[in-house]
Motif scaffolding. Structure first.
Motif, PDB file in Angstrom:
ATOM      1  N   ARG A  49       2.797   0.246   2.624  1.00 13.49           N
ATOM      2  CA  ARG A  49       3.029   1.398   1.124  1.00 13.49           C
ATOM      3  C   ARG A  49       4.102   1.979   2.544  1.00 13.49           C
ATOM      4  O   ARG A  49       3.254   2.430   3.887  1.00 13.49           O
ATOM      5  N   THR A  50       4.867   2.859   2.150  1.00 13.64           N
ATOM      6  CA  THR A  50       6.008   3.892   3.460  1.00 13.64           C
ATOM      7  C   THR A  50       4.908   4.725   3.843  1.00 13.64           C
ATOM      8  O   THR A  50       4.387   5.795   4.671  1.00 13.64           O
ATOM      9  N   GLU A  51       3.867   5.606   2.595  1.00 10.93           N
ATOM     10  CA  GLU A  51       3.359   6.337   2.436  1.00 10.93           C
ATOM     11  C   GLU A  51       2.405   6.133   3.851  1.00 10.93           C
ATOM     12  O   GLU A  51       1.859   6.909   4.523  1.00 10.93           O
ATOM     13  N   ARG A  54       3.474   5.881   7.417  1.00 11.63           N
ATOM     14  CA  ARG A  54       3.506   7.526   8.186  1.00 11.63           C
ATOM     15  C   ARG A  54       1.821   8.020   8.308  1.00 11.63           C
ATOM     16  O   ARG A  54       1.321   8.830   9.434  1.00 11.63           O
TER      17      ARG A  54
END
Length: 124
Positions: A49-51, A54
């Protein structure tokens, strides 16, 4: 199972000499018909997942090639769960370039040295 110097040595130089240890390292006793948490996964096919990517600050730029996937997986497992899903399929032509090319071998060894320095040497 944690990535260890011994397991990396077996994979690169002593294939077939420690079959039980190699089977444990590759989780051959797992039930691959259902999802389960894994300590690390093959970098050629990881979905994140991108979150979360990050949150863990993406890939460590100190890796050029090799072992960056193990590092990413370790950091994911520190804050979440890295999972194996049996319905996902990928075909990867595993060339083992670092076994055939001195330059790639050097990159591989340097990446392993950095990884074990970063996370603490685990011999066995």
């Amino acid at each position: 199972m944690e990535l260890t110097v011994f397991d990396m040595f077996i994979r690169m130089f002593a294939k077939g000499l420690f079959p039980k240890r190699a089977a444990k390292h590759t989780m051959q006793d797992a039930d691959y018909s259902k999802p389960f948490q894994v300590p690390f996964g093959q970098g050629s096919f990881l979905v994140i997942r991108t979150e979360l990517f990050r949150q863990i600050n993406g890939f460590d730029d100190n890796f050029f090639m090799y072992v960056e996937d193990a590092d990413l997986c370790k950091r994911v497992n520190n804050v979440s769960k890295l999972m194996y899903y049996p319905n996902a399929t990928v075909i990867h032509k595993w060339e083992q370039g670092s076994h055939k090319n001195k330059t790639l071998f050097k990159y591989h060894v340097n990446s392993m040295k950095y990884y074990f320095h970063k996370w603490g040497y685990k011999w066995f």
